[in-house]
Scaffold this motif. Structure first.
Motif, mmCIF file in Angstrom:
data_model
loop_
_atom_site.group_PDB
_atom_site.id
_atom_site.type_symbol
_atom_site.label_atom_id
_atom_site.label_comp_id
_atom_site.label_asym_id
_atom_site.label_seq_id
_atom_site.Cartn_x
_atom_site.Cartn_y
_atom_site.Cartn_z
ATOM 1 N N ILE A 4 -2.583 -1.191 -32.552
ATOM 2 C CA ILE A 4 -1.289 -1.552 -33.084
ATOM 3 C C ILE A 4 -0.281 -0.527 -32.567
ATOM 4 O O ILE A 4 -0.597 0.654 -32.403
ATOM 5 C CB ILE A 4 -1.284 -1.594 -34.636
ATOM 6 N N THR A 42 0.357 -5.994 -31.697
ATOM 7 C CA THR A 42 -1.070 -5.773 -31.888
ATOM 8 C C THR A 42 -1.847 -6.445 -30.767
ATOM 9 O O THR A 42 -1.349 -7.374 -30.117
ATOM 10 C CB THR A 42 -1.570 -6.340 -33.232
ATOM 11 N N TYR A 62 -6.149 -7.392 -30.188
ATOM 12 C CA TYR A 62 -7.487 -7.254 -30.757
ATOM 13 C C TYR A 62 -8.549 -7.608 -29.731
ATOM 14 O O TYR A 62 -8.361 -8.491 -28.885
ATOM 15 C CB TYR A 62 -7.651 -8.177 -31.968
#
Lengths: 115, 108
Positions: free
Chosen positions: A51, A58, A60
């Motif tokens: 982040i 963000t 992931y």
């Protein structure tokens, strides 16, 4: 000096969620990425995502897409990582780490998933 | 490739020189960093951006690279250097972190 202080150990049942916090000090919180890395017992390091508090962006790892959410609160220089639908193999120490060089690490938070 | 490959274990005699390697296609495009982890402790950074040492890291630690292989060299290994060592870099997109599987260093 730069410090990342994480929340305490958690014990959760399968299917539950967990949120780990990471309070930063000693630098300008919004200037650096925060990464989350985990380590299962006896295993290697596994990157979960990042982040960027400056923009709120963000990113992931594909493995955790749909189960992980990383957030932040600039007012208290704290980053959060929430992992949902926990399974037994999510048992691990979770670390927050500053910036792409992974130069400063939190002390780690043990999350145990057990019925 | 989206993998970084390390030898699982390496040993070195006290005071001798050891090289720990990390191999992967993405290493041609992105800097590599090395973390040291001792049992029960969080990792610490020992080399960043291929060959830079953070403050407080002894100068016996150095880094180098050749093609798709990067190396961490410890010149004059000490007993306290016994630890797990992880290389990490970015993937080909530059947006994700890749870790090597780790190398367990034993100082004999």
């Amino acid at each position: 000096q730069v410090q990342l202080v994480q929340s305490g150990a958690e014990v959760k049942k399968p299917g539950a969620s967990v949120q780990v916090s990471c309070k930063a000090s000693g630098y300008t919180f919004t200037d650096y990425y925060i990464h989350w890395v985990r380590q299962a017992p006896g295993q290697g390091l596994e990157w979960m995502g990042w982040i960027y508090p400056n923009s709120g962006g963000t990113n992931y790892a594909q493995k955790f897409q749909g189960r992980v959410t990383m957030t932040w609160d600039t007012s208290i220089s704290t980053a959060y990582m929430e992992l949902t639908r926990l399974k037994s193999d999510d048992t691990a120490v979770y670390y927050c780490v500053r910036d792409w060089e992974l130069n400063y690490w939190g002390q780690g938070t043990l999350v145990t998933v057990s019925s | 490739s989206s993998e970084l490959t390390q030898d699982p274990a390496v040993s070195v005699a006290l005071g001798q020189t050891v090289r720990i390697t990390c191999q992967g296609d993405s290493l041609r495009s992105h800097y590599t960093n090395w973390n040291q982890q001792k049992p029960g402790q969080a990792p610490i950074l020992v080399i960043y951006n291929k060959n830079n040492r953070p403050s407080g890291i002894p100068d016996r630690f150095s880094g180098s690279s050749s093609g798709n292989t990067v190396s961490l060299t410890i010149t004059g290994a000490q007993a306290e250097d016994e630890a797990d060592y992880y290389c990490h870099s970015r993937d080909s997109s530059g947006n994700h972190v890749l870790f090597g599987g780790g190398t367990k260093l034993t100082v004999l």
